[in-house]
Motif scaffolding. Structure first.
Motif, PDB file in Angstrom:
ATOM      1  N   VAL A  73      23.399  68.172  50.891  1.00 48.45           N
ATOM      2  CA  VAL A  73      24.679  68.647  50.396  1.00 48.45           C
ATOM      3  C   VAL A  73      25.077  67.765  49.226  1.00 48.45           C
ATOM      4  N   THR A  74      25.376  68.381  48.102  1.00 49.48           N
ATOM      5  CA  THR A  74      25.795  67.612  46.936  1.00 49.48           C
ATOM      6  C   THR A  74      27.307  67.630  46.829  1.00 49.48           C
ATOM      7  N   VAL A  75      27.828  66.681  46.082  1.00 45.19           N
ATOM      8  CA  VAL A  75      29.262  66.547  45.921  1.00 45.19           C
ATOM      9  C   VAL A  75      29.582  66.528  44.433  1.00 45.19           C
ATOM     10  N   LYS A  76      30.647  67.214  44.082  1.00 47.83           N
ATOM     11  CA  LYS A  76      31.092  67.211  42.691  1.00 47.83           C
ATOM     12  C   LYS A  76      32.127  66.106  42.490  1.00 47.83           C
ATOM     13  N   TYR A  77      32.045  65.465  41.353  1.00 46.52           N
ATOM     14  CA  TYR A  77      33.005  64.437  40.959  1.00 46.52           C
ATOM     15  C   TYR A  77      33.498  64.753  39.557  1.00 46.52           C
ATOM     16  N   MET A  78      34.733  64.362  39.293  1.00 52.04           N
ATOM     17  CA  MET A  78      35.260  64.442  37.936  1.00 52.04           C
ATOM     18  C   MET A  78      35.242  63.028  37.351  1.00 52.04           C
ATOM     19  N   VAL A  79      34.657  62.911  36.169  1.00 49.14           N
ATOM     20  CA  VAL A  79      34.662  61.659  35.417  1.00 49.14           C
ATOM     21  C   VAL A  79      35.690  61.857  34.308  1.00 49.14           C
ATOM     22  N   MET A  80      36.722  61.014  34.286  1.00 50.41           N
ATOM     23  CA  MET A  80      37.802  61.186  33.310  1.00 50.41           C
ATOM     24  C   MET A  80      37.865  59.994  32.371  1.00 50.41           C
ATOM     25  N   THR A  81      37.981  60.297  31.080  1.00 56.28           N
ATOM     26  CA  THR A  81      38.154  59.260  30.078  1.00 56.28           C
ATOM     27  C   THR A  81      39.597  59.302  29.585  1.00 56.28           C
ATOM     28  N   TYR A  82      40.111  58.146  29.246  1.00 50.68           N
ATOM     29  CA  TYR A  82      41.488  58.030  28.790  1.00 50.68           C
ATOM     30  C   TYR A  82      41.518  57.321  27.442  1.00 50.68           C
ATOM     31  N   GLY A  83      42.580  57.551  26.700  1.00 52.87           N
ATOM     32  CA  GLY A  83      42.744  56.863  25.430  1.00 52.87           C
ATOM     33  C   GLY A  83      44.179  56.910  24.963  1.00 52.87           C
ATOM     34  N   SER A  84      44.510  55.978  24.097  1.00 55.42           N
ATOM     35  CA  SER A  84      45.831  55.967  23.474  1.00 55.42           C
ATOM     36  C   SER A  84      45.781  56.897  22.265  1.00 55.42           C
ATOM     37  N   GLY A 162      39.319  63.281  27.961  1.00 51.86           N
ATOM     38  CA  GLY A 162      38.231  64.202  28.230  1.00 51.86           C
ATOM     39  C   GLY A 162      37.786  64.064  29.667  1.00 51.86           C
ATOM     40  N   PHE A 163      36.956  65.010  30.096  1.00 49.16           N
ATOM     41  CA  PHE A 163      36.475  64.951  31.471  1.00 49.16           C
ATOM     42  C   PHE A 163      35.119  65.626  31.568  1.00 49.16           C
ATOM     43  N   GLY A 164      34.388  65.249  32.582  1.00 42.64           N
ATOM     44  CA  GLY A 164      33.142  65.906  32.923  1.00 42.64           C
ATOM     45  C   GLY A 164      33.120  66.118  34.418  1.00 42.64           C
ATOM     46  N   ILE A 165      32.490  67.192  34.855  1.00 45.10           N
ATOM     47  CA  ILE A 165      32.270  67.428  36.284  1.00 45.10           C
ATOM     48  C   ILE A 165      30.779  67.237  36.522  1.00 45.10           C
ATOM     49  N   ILE A 166      30.459  66.331  37.425  1.00 46.04           N
ATOM     50  CA  ILE A 166      29.062  66.101  37.783  1.00 46.04           C
ATOM     51  C   ILE A 166      28.835  66.536  39.217  1.00 46.04           C
ATOM     52  N   ASP A 167      27.620  66.922  39.528  1.00 44.16           N
ATOM     53  CA  ASP A 167      27.245  67.422  40.852  1.00 44.16           C
ATOM     54  C   ASP A 167      26.063  66.588  41.301  1.00 44.16           C
ATOM     55  N   ARG A 173      25.121  57.636  43.022  1.00 47.14           N
ATOM     56  CA  ARG A 173      24.686  58.287  41.790  1.00 47.14           C
ATOM     57  C   ARG A 173      25.894  58.625  40.927  1.00 47.14           C
ATOM     58  N   ALA A 174      26.995  59.047  41.537  1.00 43.84           N
ATOM     59  CA  ALA A 174      28.208  59.335  40.778  1.00 43.84           C
ATOM     60  C   ALA A 174      28.703  58.083  40.057  1.00 43.84           C
ATOM     61  N   VAL A 175      28.694  56.952  40.747  1.00 46.83           N
ATOM     62  CA  VAL A 175      29.114  55.687  40.134  1.00 46.83           C
ATOM     63  C   VAL A 175      28.178  55.320  38.986  1.00 46.83           C
ATOM     64  N   GLU A 176      26.887  55.499  39.194  1.00 48.85           N
ATOM     65  CA  GLU A 176      25.906  55.207  38.148  1.00 48.85           C
ATOM     66  C   GLU A 176      26.169  56.044  36.894  1.00 48.85           C
ATOM     67  N   LEU A 177      26.413  57.337  37.080  1.00 49.67           N
ATOM     68  CA  LEU A 177      26.656  58.210  35.934  1.00 49.67           C
ATOM     69  C   LEU A 177      28.007  57.906  35.285  1.00 49.67           C
ATOM     70  N   ALA A 178      29.021  57.602  36.087  1.00 47.06           N
ATOM     71  CA  ALA A 178      30.331  57.249  35.532  1.00 47.06           C
ATOM     72  C   ALA A 178      30.213  56.002  34.654  1.00 47.06           C
ATOM     73  N   ALA A 179      29.401  55.042  35.083  1.00 45.01           N
ATOM     74  CA  ALA A 179      29.198  53.830  34.282  1.00 45.01           C
ATOM     75  C   ALA A 179      28.524  54.161  32.956  1.00 45.01           C
ATOM     76  N   ARG A 180      27.635  55.128  32.974  1.00 44.73           N
ATOM     77  CA  ARG A 180      26.994  55.538  31.722  1.00 44.73           C
ATOM     78  C   ARG A 180      27.999  56.207  30.784  1.00 44.73           C
ATOM     79  N   PHE A 181      28.893  57.043  31.340  1.00 39.74           N
ATOM     80  CA  PHE A 181      29.956  57.635  30.523  1.00 39.74           C
ATOM     81  C   PHE A 181      30.832  56.528  29.933  1.00 39.74           C
ATOM     82  N   PRO A 193      36.416  62.512  43.513  1.00 43.82           N
ATOM     83  CA  PRO A 193      35.751  63.685  44.085  1.00 43.82           C
ATOM     84  C   PRO A 193      36.535  64.963  43.773  1.00 43.82           C
ATOM     85  N   VAL A 194      35.819  66.064  43.645  1.00 39.25           N
ATOM     86  CA  VAL A 194      36.414  67.372  43.404  1.00 39.25           C
ATOM     87  C   VAL A 194      36.303  68.177  44.693  1.00 39.25           C
TER      88      VAL A 194
END
Length: 196
Positions: A73-84, A162-167, A173-181, A193-194
């Protein structure tokens, strides 16, 4: 919230560029219900159950209830970036922290390369950049009538950029990909999590 005002042209240009950058990779791979395409209003793309399909395969295959017990079972996560607001200016090549054309191109190329890689593995569901906060509107409902105020929902120094949804198969793995973003956008990101 501030009254209606015209946003600065330079910041609108930056927002459009930001949207184009995030949208390019998502559009390159977006097919079928993995991105919500073809779903009726109110329907949601299902969580994928089972082994990850190969790149280009139908990501919305259905499995029987008996298959679920033995399936990944996979899980979707939202990776969100913020900026001024100055981050949008910088990406437009304006303001005190203006990026050079080469830096802007390198930034967008790095983001597109990451999105292309994750699209190929089936881990990127979608990704988008948002226009600058000055273009935001807050909508309320009073007795069935929409009430529109110019400006973002929250008064803060940093805004959702901006945001990305990863599955993915695991939280690790979600943490690993978020660190790359975070590495691509040169600032920390938020991971959540979504559901649904």
């Amino acid at each position: 919230m501030p009254e209606t005002s015209e946003p600065a042209t330079g910041s609108l240009h930056a927002g459009r560029d930001f949207l184009k950058m995030f949208s390019a990779a998502a559009e390159a791979h977006g097919q079928g219900c993995a991105t919500g395409v073809g779903l009726a209003r109110g329907e949601h793309a299902p969580h994928r159950v089972g082994p990850r399909p190969p790149a280009g395969a139908d990501r919305c295959h259905l499995v029987s209830m008996s298959d679920r017990a033995n399936a990944e079972v996979t899980v979707k996560y939202m990776v969100m970036t913020y900026g001024s607001p100055s981050a949008w200016e910088a990406l437009a090549g304006t303001g005190p922290n203006a990026m050079s054309p080469a830096e802007i191109a390198a930034h967008f190329e790095a983001m597109q390369a990451l999105q292309k890689e994750l699209a190929a593995t089936g881990e990127l569901v979608t990704a988008f950049g948002l226009s600058e906060p000055a273009s935001a509107q807050t909508i309320d409902n009073h007795g069935g009538t929409p009430v529109v105020s110019d400006g973002p929902y929250a008064e803060t120094k940093e805004f959702l950029a901006g945001f990305g949804i990863i599955d993915v198969a695991t939280h690790e793995r979600a943490v690993e990909l978020a660190a790359r973003f975070a590495g691509v956008v040169s600032t920390r990101v938020e991971l959540r999590p979504v559901h649904g």
